[in-house]
Design a protein around this motif. Sequence first.
Motif, short mmCIF file in Angstrom:
data_model
loop_
_atom_site.label_atom_id
_atom_site.label_comp_id
_atom_site.label_asym_id
_atom_site.label_seq_id
_atom_site.Cartn_x
_atom_site.Cartn_y
_atom_site.Cartn_z
N ASP A 187 0.83 -1.21 0.00
CA ASP A 187 0.00 0.00 0.00
C ASP A 187 0.86 1.25 0.00
O ASP A 187 0.59 2.22 -0.71
CB ASP A 187 -0.90 0.03 1.24
N HIS A 188 1.89 1.21 0.82
CA HIS A 188 2.78 2.38 0.92
C HIS A 188 3.42 2.69 -0.43
O HIS A 188 3.46 3.84 -0.87
CB HIS A 188 3.82 2.11 2.00
N TYR A 190 2.37 1.73 -3.37
CA TYR A 190 1.34 2.11 -4.34
C TYR A 190 1.01 3.59 -4.24
O TYR A 190 0.97 4.30 -5.26
CB TYR A 190 0.07 1.27 -4.13
N TRP A 191 0.79 4.07 -3.02
CA TRP A 191 0.42 5.48 -2.89
C TRP A 191 1.58 6.41 -3.20
O TRP A 191 1.37 7.53 -3.69
CB TRP A 191 -0.17 5.74 -1.49
N MET A 192 2.79 5.97 -2.95
CA MET A 192 3.93 6.78 -3.40
C MET A 192 3.95 6.85 -4.92
O MET A 192 4.25 7.90 -5.51
CB MET A 192 5.25 6.20 -2.88
N VAL A 194 1.37 6.64 -6.91
CA VAL A 194 0.30 7.55 -7.30
C VAL A 194 0.76 9.00 -7.15
O VAL A 194 0.58 9.84 -8.04
CB VAL A 194 -0.95 7.31 -6.43
N GLU A 195 1.37 9.28 -6.02
CA GLU A 195 1.80 10.64 -5.71
C GLU A 195 2.86 11.14 -6.69
O GLU A 195 3.00 12.35 -6.90
CB GLU A 195 2.36 10.67 -4.28
N LYS A 196 3.58 10.21 -7.29
CA LYS A 196 4.62 10.59 -8.26
C LYS A 196 4.07 10.60 -9.68
O LYS A 196 4.84 10.70 -10.64
CB LYS A 196 5.79 9.61 -8.18
N GLY A 197 2.77 10.45 -9.83
CA GLY A 197 2.19 10.45 -11.17
C GLY A 197 2.62 9.26 -11.99
O GLY A 197 2.61 9.32 -13.22
N TYR A 198 3.03 8.19 -11.33
CA TYR A 198 3.42 6.92 -11.96
C TYR A 198 4.75 6.99 -12.71
O TYR A 198 5.15 6.02 -13.36
CB TYR A 198 2.35 6.38 -12.92
N GLU A 234 -3.09 -0.54 -13.58
CA GLU A 234 -3.18 0.90 -13.35
C GLU A 234 -1.80 1.54 -13.41
O GLU A 234 -1.61 2.57 -14.06
CB GLU A 234 -3.81 1.15 -11.97
N ASP A 245 6.75 11.54 -21.71
CA ASP A 245 7.40 12.85 -21.70
C ASP A 245 8.89 12.74 -22.00
O ASP A 245 9.52 13.70 -22.45
CB ASP A 245 7.24 13.53 -20.33
N ARG A 264 13.20 17.44 -13.59
CA ARG A 264 12.58 16.69 -14.69
C ARG A 264 13.53 16.66 -15.89
O ARG A 264 13.18 17.00 -17.03
CB ARG A 264 11.23 17.29 -15.07
N MET B 1 -2.04 5.13 5.49
CA MET B 1 -2.31 5.07 4.06
C MET B 1 -2.71 6.47 3.56
O MET B 1 -1.91 7.17 2.98
CB MET B 1 -3.43 4.07 3.79
N LEU B 2 -3.94 6.86 3.84
CA LEU B 2 -4.41 8.21 3.48
C LEU B 2 -4.99 8.87 4.72
O LEU B 2 -5.85 8.30 5.39
CB LEU B 2 -5.51 8.14 2.42
N ARG B 106 -2.45 12.10 -1.20
CA ARG B 106 -1.37 11.61 -2.07
C ARG B 106 -1.62 11.97 -3.53
O ARG B 106 -1.40 11.15 -4.44
CB ARG B 106 -1.19 10.10 -1.92
N VAL B 107 -2.08 13.17 -3.76
CA VAL B 107 -2.43 13.61 -5.11
C VAL B 107 -1.20 14.15 -5.84
O VAL B 107 -0.45 14.96 -5.30
CB VAL B 107 -3.53 14.69 -5.05
N PHE B 108 -1.01 13.70 -7.05
CA PHE B 108 0.06 14.19 -7.92
C PHE B 108 -0.47 15.34 -8.76
O PHE B 108 -1.57 15.28 -9.31
CB PHE B 108 0.52 13.07 -8.85
N ARG B 110 1.30 18.51 -11.57
CA ARG B 110 2.51 19.11 -12.15
C ARG B 110 2.07 20.24 -13.08
O ARG B 110 1.47 19.99 -14.13
CB ARG B 110 3.32 18.08 -12.94
N THR B 126 -3.71 13.72 -10.48
CA THR B 126 -4.31 12.43 -10.18
C THR B 126 -5.81 12.53 -10.37
O THR B 126 -6.44 13.47 -9.88
CB THR B 126 -4.00 12.03 -8.72
N PHE B 128 -8.45 10.53 -9.39
CA PHE B 128 -9.18 9.55 -8.58
C PHE B 128 -10.42 10.20 -7.99
O PHE B 128 -10.40 11.38 -7.61
CB PHE B 128 -8.35 9.06 -7.40
N MET B 143 -10.99 4.80 -10.27
CA MET B 143 -10.13 5.34 -11.33
C MET B 143 -10.96 6.14 -12.32
O MET B 143 -12.17 5.94 -12.43
CB MET B 143 -9.46 4.18 -12.07
#
Lengths: 520, 166
Positions: A187-188, A190-192, A194-198, A234, A245, A264, B1-2, B106-108, B110, B126, B128, B143
């Motif tokens: 989970d940790h 995964y959310w990292m 997400v936060e990095k925009g994948y 996902e 990019d 970047r 988590m969140l 945890r929202v991305f 840019r 993000t 979601f 999603m």
Amino acid sequence: MAAPGEFRRNEPFDVERLPKLDADQVGHLRRIENLSLLLPDDWSGMQGKSSLQEDFGGLRFQLAYMSYALALTHRHRLPAAPGVFRKTFERLIEKMLSPDVWTYWHYVSTGNGPINAAQGELPAEWNPVVKDNIMYSAYLQSMALLYHYIFNDARYAEPGALTMELKPLYWGAGGKKFVYDERSLNDHLYWMMVEKGYLGIACEPNCVFQICNQVPILGFRFHDLVYGGTLAKEVTDGYLRAWSDFGIANERGHFNMMVQEIERNLIPTEAPWVDFWLGSLMHAWNPRFVEEHYPAQIARWGEPGPEGTLWVNEAPGIPASLGFTSARDFGWAAVCASEVGDAESLSKMLGYADRFLHRTWSGGGLHYRRHDESFDGEGLFSAMDPHTGNALLGYARLNVPGGLEKLYAEPWGEEHFREPALTNISDNADVLRARYERDAQSLVLTLSPRAGRDGRLRLELGNVWDRGGWSLAIDGEHVLSGGASGPGASAGAVAAKREGERLVLECSAAAPANFVMSFH
Amino acid sequence: MLDGTFSLTDHDGNAVTQASYRGRFMLIYFGFTHCRKVCPRSLACMTAALDALGDAAGRIVPLYITVDPERDTPEVMKSFLEENFPRFTGLTGSREAIDRAKASFRVFTRKGPDPEDAEGYAVPHTAFAYLLGPDGTYLTHFMDTADPAKMAGGLRDMLAKSAATA
């Protein structure tokens, strides 16, 4: 169909038509087992020149890729022998939790190196998974979830099953303890992600490597196979968008190494280890893309050696003054060749390694001994590092074409985990074959006694009850029959008893022997 | 988590936190009103899913949190939402408050050039739809690939689970 207990000289099929491990493959497995059996924090045979675990052959990489090699061998070559792999895999995970493996993060987390100075010097972090450092956290995540998937065992899902702990004497006021399990760690990450925009999670601060972000993707897939869900889909969809990019590959067909996260900024490096390491891992979920680029990559980096062999030089630009000498470019090329199914190049590279790269047998195990000189007196490439010698060349030899791809995309169904299997074996035999032949309803094992290990073989078989009557033959000679709930009378060569859900067999074997347990 | 926390201003000018909606589910989406494709598509999907729930939709508060507070004032958000997606309440705040809310979920994001507006900018983000329970805990997220029927089904399941455990 023979009646239960009937003497059966002719087995329902020809055992010899089934593939079996060769001596070198057995030797690699034995090497991994031997290293796993070293006492805690004894890293004999796994240490290169010290880089304080910073380099790409550190202990975590060796442990992880040895575990992947075990999984691939189990999945593709010995599917009915979880007992050959399980304990070794557990010991590798246990070693991953050693402070020797992860405390490098305390100083690497401060950053401020030549290519990640944008943030200046950062506060030192002890927790090796909380931020960045995907080059450790994802290996731990993927190993635990891979273990769960291939052994159908949730032990690392228990709270605290993945705990990293330091117990210092003279500093730290009580030590450090970081408590996770496979789900909380997954989970940790995964959310990292997400936060990095994948785009990916950094290894060293500000350094997002493509290679190391393949590893959590593997972990997400194993998570999905165990728990359901579509995390891997996902993340890979998002990864492709994010890397559009920069390009996964450059215009010359080589894979891009890393992006500086804050700026970047793409670091334009072309190196064999980047191409082949990334290709080996990305082939799991993006196989056609990797296969499209591989031919030109091996054509550029592969160099002809003596007598039709092939070798790959160390990446250009590695400063010799730092003392890094390695064969990891070579090792990853061999792994990638095995994964994409380039049998010719793989054979040529293993041929080179066997002749020139310090092939060594030790304790029944096969590895390639560390050698710190890049070239010998005749100008032949001769470097060998522990990661390549212990893990990568074994991985390459044990893998099958598309091995990681199939592990990822063609999971075992529930029926696999209900089939008869070898769940444990004494340490005086190697297993060369282990398959359950569904059509013939037969468990086939080929066992070879280990040199210098006396004593009777002890086998434990699972999922054998409530399947009707059965008979056991050794090299075609009937030795034992049994029913749905227990063994019958033995012909004398084999002692048998039921212990819980297991059938325990004990026998002598002086030479390799085929065991066929057929259900009627 | 969140953590699922925020301290912002709604589009009527009221100071709100996650506690302001305690007792009802929250369906939270981060975006920005200048968004041309992703936000309108997601907001339309969420609206259709809520429509499909009928009266049960009354147990859910749909919230739209901007990631572009420099342009998305309460007035801008109110106008945008009332005209296009009236089920939603817009939330905005200072840059710092928005960044804290983003980090909590945890929202991305840019900020970058807008290919269709040389003078403007875009904020890819993000996409979601987060669902928080009546006690404010994170339950799940949808999603942006989810269709209205699938999302409605997921929401219905969560409402039923909540009712069963209440």
